[in-house]
Design an enzyme around this catalytic site. Structure first.
Site, PDB file in Angstrom:
ATOM      1  CE1 TYR A  45      -3.850   2.319   0.675  1.00 36.76           C
ATOM      2  CE2 TYR A  45      -2.424   3.280   2.353  1.00 36.76           C
ATOM      3  CZ  TYR A  45      -3.565   3.331   1.563  1.00 36.76           C
ATOM      4  OH  TYR A  45      -4.410   4.411   1.684  1.00 36.76           O
TER       5      TYR A  45
ATOM      6  CE  LYS B  87      -3.887   4.898  -2.095  1.00 34.01           C
ATOM      7  NZ  LYS B  87      -4.884   5.481  -3.026  1.00 34.01           N
TER       8      LYS B  87
END
Length: 233
Positions: free
Chosen positions: A139, A143
């Protein structure tokens, strides 16, 4: 009567996407949802097959034809945990790449080719990715890459039409049904409501608020009140 402004919402059927579609519809925008299923709320839906990114984006381009958009809002994505030591790291990194990076690239490509001059494109980053993310490495990587896309779009030669701007929201925790089920003992007053995010994105796109090109804002919520804090990269 002036024609309604048009927005393409990439990920228009997710929890946040549905809130965004509703907010723009309520403001009398013409809303085009792009997702893997049809939106019951949007004016138009472009349904992706999800087998090949280039083919999916090509199908969006064909569906848009000669249309020009006032705004492109990317709210597609997902979350997965896992560390670099874990056996599942390769699957989680691949999943986050597909969910978060590819959707940001797709929406940005569409914005570069279909936004009107002085239009707006918004991407969804993550506050967590401003620092280390050892427990959710896939993640965090995805991002951080999204933040890089924002900076690159804002730079000279980034590909956006003349006068167009890009900005990003960086949520900490969104108040979704799934998050409440997964973290039932959390302090929900520190979570950002979907309506708050949707209203923020609408204000950026309709010109009532004009963040600087390339700006990214962490959404910091306390006692159910949200502040938009400029991200320090």
């Amino acid at each position: 009567m002036a024609a309604a402004k048009s927005v393409l919402v990439y990920g228009g059927c997710g929890a946040l996407g549905s809130a965004v579609v509703t907010a723009f519809k309520g403001a009398a925008w013409h809303v085009i949802s792009v997702d893997f299923r049809v939106s019951a709320t949007a004016d138009e839906s472009i349904t992706l097959k999800g087998q090949d990114l280039e083919a999916d984006v090509s199908s969006v381009s064909v569906a848009l034809g000669e249309k020009k958009l006032d705004a492109v809002v990317n709210v597609a994505g997902g979350w997965a945990g896992g560390s670099l030591k874990g056996k599942g790291v390769f699957a989680s990194v691949d999943q986050m790449w597909r969910f978060n990076v590819q959707s940001a690239v797709a929406a940005s490509h569409i914005a570069c080719n279909f936004l009107k001059e002085n239009g707006v494109v918004t991407l969804t980053g993550a506050h967590a990715a401003l620092g280390p993310t050892p427990g959710m490495i896939g993640y965090g990587i995805s991002k951080a890459a999204t933040h890089q896309i924002v900076r690159s779009l804002a730079a000279e030669g980034g590909g956006l039409p003349s006068g167009a701007r890009v900005a990003a929201v960086l949520p900490i925790t969104l108040d979704t049904e799934m998050n409440r089920k997964g973290m039932p003992d959390a302090d929900f007053s520190t979570w950002t409501s979907l309506q708050t995010v949707a209203e923020c994105l609408l204000s950026w796109c309709d010109g009532s608020k004009t963040p600087e090109n390339g700006a990214m804002f962490s959404l910091v919520t306390k006692d159910n009140k949200t502040e938009y804090v400029p991200a320090s990269m």
